[in-house]
Design an enzyme around this catalytic site. Sequence first.
Site, mmCIF file in Angstrom:
data_model
loop_
_atom_site.group_PDB
_atom_site.id
_atom_site.type_symbol
_atom_site.label_atom_id
_atom_site.label_comp_id
_atom_site.label_asym_id
_atom_site.label_seq_id
_atom_site.Cartn_x
_atom_site.Cartn_y
_atom_site.Cartn_z
ATOM 1 N N HIS A 246 0.855 -1.193 0.000
ATOM 2 C CA HIS A 246 0.000 0.000 0.000
ATOM 3 C C HIS A 246 0.885 1.235 0.000
ATOM 4 O O HIS A 246 1.954 1.230 0.600
ATOM 5 C CB HIS A 246 -0.905 0.008 1.243
ATOM 6 C CG HIS A 246 -2.068 0.935 1.095
ATOM 7 N ND1 HIS A 246 -1.994 2.255 1.423
ATOM 8 C CD2 HIS A 246 -3.318 0.715 0.626
ATOM 9 C CE1 HIS A 246 -3.167 2.825 1.167
ATOM 10 N NE2 HIS A 246 -3.983 1.919 0.680
ATOM 11 N N GLU A 306 -7.779 -5.426 -0.156
ATOM 12 C CA GLU A 306 -8.329 -6.229 -1.245
ATOM 13 C C GLU A 306 -8.259 -7.730 -1.007
ATOM 14 O O GLU A 306 -9.006 -8.490 -1.615
ATOM 15 C CB GLU A 306 -7.601 -5.894 -2.560
ATOM 16 C CG GLU A 306 -7.663 -4.435 -2.947
ATOM 17 C CD GLU A 306 -9.060 -3.965 -3.329
ATOM 18 O OE1 GLU A 306 -10.030 -4.399 -2.675
ATOM 19 O OE2 GLU A 306 -9.176 -3.189 -4.271
HETATM 20 N N1 ACO Z 1 3.948 -7.583 -4.764
HETATM 21 C C1 ACO Z 1 5.247 -7.562 -5.116
HETATM 22 N N2 ACO Z 1 6.019 -6.441 -5.050
HETATM 23 C C2 ACO Z 1 5.417 -5.322 -4.625
HETATM 24 C C3 ACO Z 1 4.087 -5.283 -4.243
HETATM 25 C C4 ACO Z 1 3.332 -6.483 -4.331
HETATM 26 N N3 ACO Z 1 2.041 -6.525 -3.982
HETATM 27 N N4 ACO Z 1 3.756 -4.021 -3.860
HETATM 28 C C5 ACO Z 1 4.861 -3.280 -4.015
HETATM 29 N N5 ACO Z 1 5.882 -4.078 -4.480
HETATM 30 C C6 ACO Z 1 7.235 -3.672 -4.737
HETATM 31 C C7 ACO Z 1 7.370 -2.947 -6.075
HETATM 32 O O1 ACO Z 1 7.559 -3.835 -7.136
HETATM 33 C C8 ACO Z 1 8.558 -2.068 -5.813
HETATM 34 O O2 ACO Z 1 9.714 -2.863 -5.887
HETATM 35 P P1 ACO Z 1 11.093 -2.243 -6.455
HETATM 36 O O3 ACO Z 1 11.423 -1.087 -5.548
HETATM 37 O O4 ACO Z 1 12.059 -3.385 -6.354
HETATM 38 O O5 ACO Z 1 10.797 -1.810 -7.865
HETATM 39 C C9 ACO Z 1 8.401 -1.684 -4.352
HETATM 40 O O6 ACO Z 1 7.632 -2.731 -3.754
HETATM 41 C C10 ACO Z 1 7.679 -0.364 -4.176
HETATM 42 O O7 ACO Z 1 6.531 -0.374 -5.002
HETATM 43 P P2 ACO Z 1 5.770 0.938 -5.431
HETATM 44 O O8 ACO Z 1 4.966 0.621 -6.652
HETATM 45 O O9 ACO Z 1 6.636 2.134 -5.429
HETATM 46 O O10 ACO Z 1 4.815 1.117 -4.218
HETATM 47 P P3 ACO Z 1 3.522 1.945 -4.199
HETATM 48 O O11 ACO Z 1 3.463 2.577 -2.904
HETATM 49 O O12 ACO Z 1 3.366 2.833 -5.369
HETATM 50 O O13 ACO Z 1 2.489 0.740 -4.385
HETATM 51 C C11 ACO Z 1 0.578 -0.497 -4.644
HETATM 52 C C12 ACO Z 1 1.271 0.605 -3.840
HETATM 53 C C13 ACO Z 1 0.322 -0.011 -6.069
HETATM 54 C C14 ACO Z 1 -0.760 -0.797 -3.979
HETATM 55 C C15 ACO Z 1 1.446 -1.777 -4.689
HETATM 56 O O14 ACO Z 1 1.743 -2.207 -3.384
HETATM 57 C C16 ACO Z 1 0.836 -2.894 -5.512
HETATM 58 O O15 ACO Z 1 0.969 -2.927 -6.725
HETATM 59 N N6 ACO Z 1 0.095 -3.865 -4.831
HETATM 60 C C17 ACO Z 1 -0.565 -4.923 -5.553
HETATM 61 C C18 ACO Z 1 -1.901 -4.452 -6.110
HETATM 62 C C19 ACO Z 1 -2.925 -4.225 -5.021
HETATM 63 O O16 ACO Z 1 -3.066 -5.004 -4.090
HETATM 64 N N7 ACO Z 1 -3.673 -3.124 -5.166
HETATM 65 C C20 ACO Z 1 -4.710 -2.726 -4.216
HETATM 66 C C21 ACO Z 1 -4.225 -1.626 -3.327
HETATM 67 S S1 ACO Z 1 -5.417 -1.174 -2.092
HETATM 68 C C22 ACO Z 1 -6.497 -0.155 -2.890
HETATM 69 O O17 ACO Z 1 -6.171 0.539 -3.784
HETATM 70 C C23 ACO Z 1 -7.902 -0.158 -2.477
#
Ligand code: ACO
Length: 364
Positions: A246, A306
């Site tokens: 998140h 989620e």
């Molecule tokens: N699985 C694997 N790796 C992840 C995940 C995940 N669920 N979430 C973040 N990471 C990793 C990214 O790949 C990134 O790695 P890197 O630095 O090696 O490139 C690092 O963690 C940081 O990721 P960001 O995208 O910068 O984190 P951000 O804060 O933008 O992400 C997000 C938030 C988009 C929700 C992300 O955690 C994600 O994609 N989760 C999976 C999708 C999901 O569950 N979405 C629902 C969110 S809740 C809602 O919106 C109601």
Amino acid sequence: MKSGLEDVIAAETVLSDVDGRAGRLVIRGRSLDDLVPQSTAEDCVELLWNGFFGDLPQGEALRKALGTARLQVFAHVEAIDGALLRLSPVEALRALMARIPDGEDLQPALLLLAAPAVFTPALLRLKRGERPVRPDPDLSHSADILRMLNDRRAEASELAGLDTYLVTVSDHGLNASTFAARVVASTWAGLTSSLLAALSALKGPLHGGAPGPVLDMLDAVATADNAEAWLDAAVAGGERLMGFGHRIYRVRDPRADALKGALKRMENSQREGGNERLKLAEAVENAAIAVLKRHKPGRTLETNVEFYTALLLEELGFPREAFTCVFAMGRAMGWIAHCREQMAENRLIRPQSRYVGPKGKLAA
Ligand code: ACO
């Protein structure tokens, strides 16, 4: 420049406060634990919309007004044709919501809140070759949604489960869809246009499109013994595990426990295999957190809303391809309140970009 506008404060709001370090969510001054499981969807509308509409009815009168709005929206169900049914439910919902004329008062607000609640069950029934069920304005919002979906009276535990879900996801700070709604509201385009922008943002798998793929992941993992190896390979291959991570929370999302609690209260439901699904989900959750810790040591990637949304909505009888539409039923309460808050003290939202492309040739 802040990539993804991370940590940028772009609005002041009285609607909700997300404390990402403590893992605490406050909605209009009430902590989430204080709101669920006893609040209904109507209680939450009253809480969030209070002060934003001078003519907002209270209690029983609000329940009736929302029931009437559901009936008014149902008149549009006859417009659902084969072309709409070939779209995904969220795409079809977006097309149907666009039929509600733009406005900014209570009446269009009620219609827009009723729209996902009425169109989603109707679309799902028509896709299955069944007749849509007409709304019953005397029922509560959640009871009517479940009745329109399943064509039977909901059990008390199901009703409580849906109310808990809708209240839990009703508002959450300046998330992507709420921000989209506020940007459009700031142009004075109207509530329908704002909510269409919000729904489009919600659809993406990084936001409200995640819970359907959570079930796909559970199906692919299949057994608890397989969880660690499957998840490890997925993350090593660059995949994101849906339902984890998140932008704001650095600890477990408090909404995950609210929804898991609702699911457990429904455990004695009749659906076969429900408990097996929960046991598998718990094993996948534990394995996912360990795998993410190993692969992304610098980040705290925990369970988000989620993950248990997927299990709860499946238990309530919604198919996975419609989970985003159910999310919209709840989040529409917050979107509408945010639009009204934006319009009350409006300044056009218009940030800057920094040009990094090639410079044009200067005229000689
Ligand atoms: N699985 C694997 N790796 C992840 C995940 C995940 N669920 N979430 C973040 N990471 C990793 C990214 O790949 C990134 O790695 P890197 O630095 O090696 O490139 C690092 O963690 C940081 O990721 P960001 O995208 O910068 O984190 P951000 O804060 O933008 O992400 C997000 C938030 C988009 C929700 C992300 O955690 C994600 O994609 N989760 C999976 C999708 C999901 O569950 N979405 C629902 C969110 S809740 C809602 O919106 C109601």
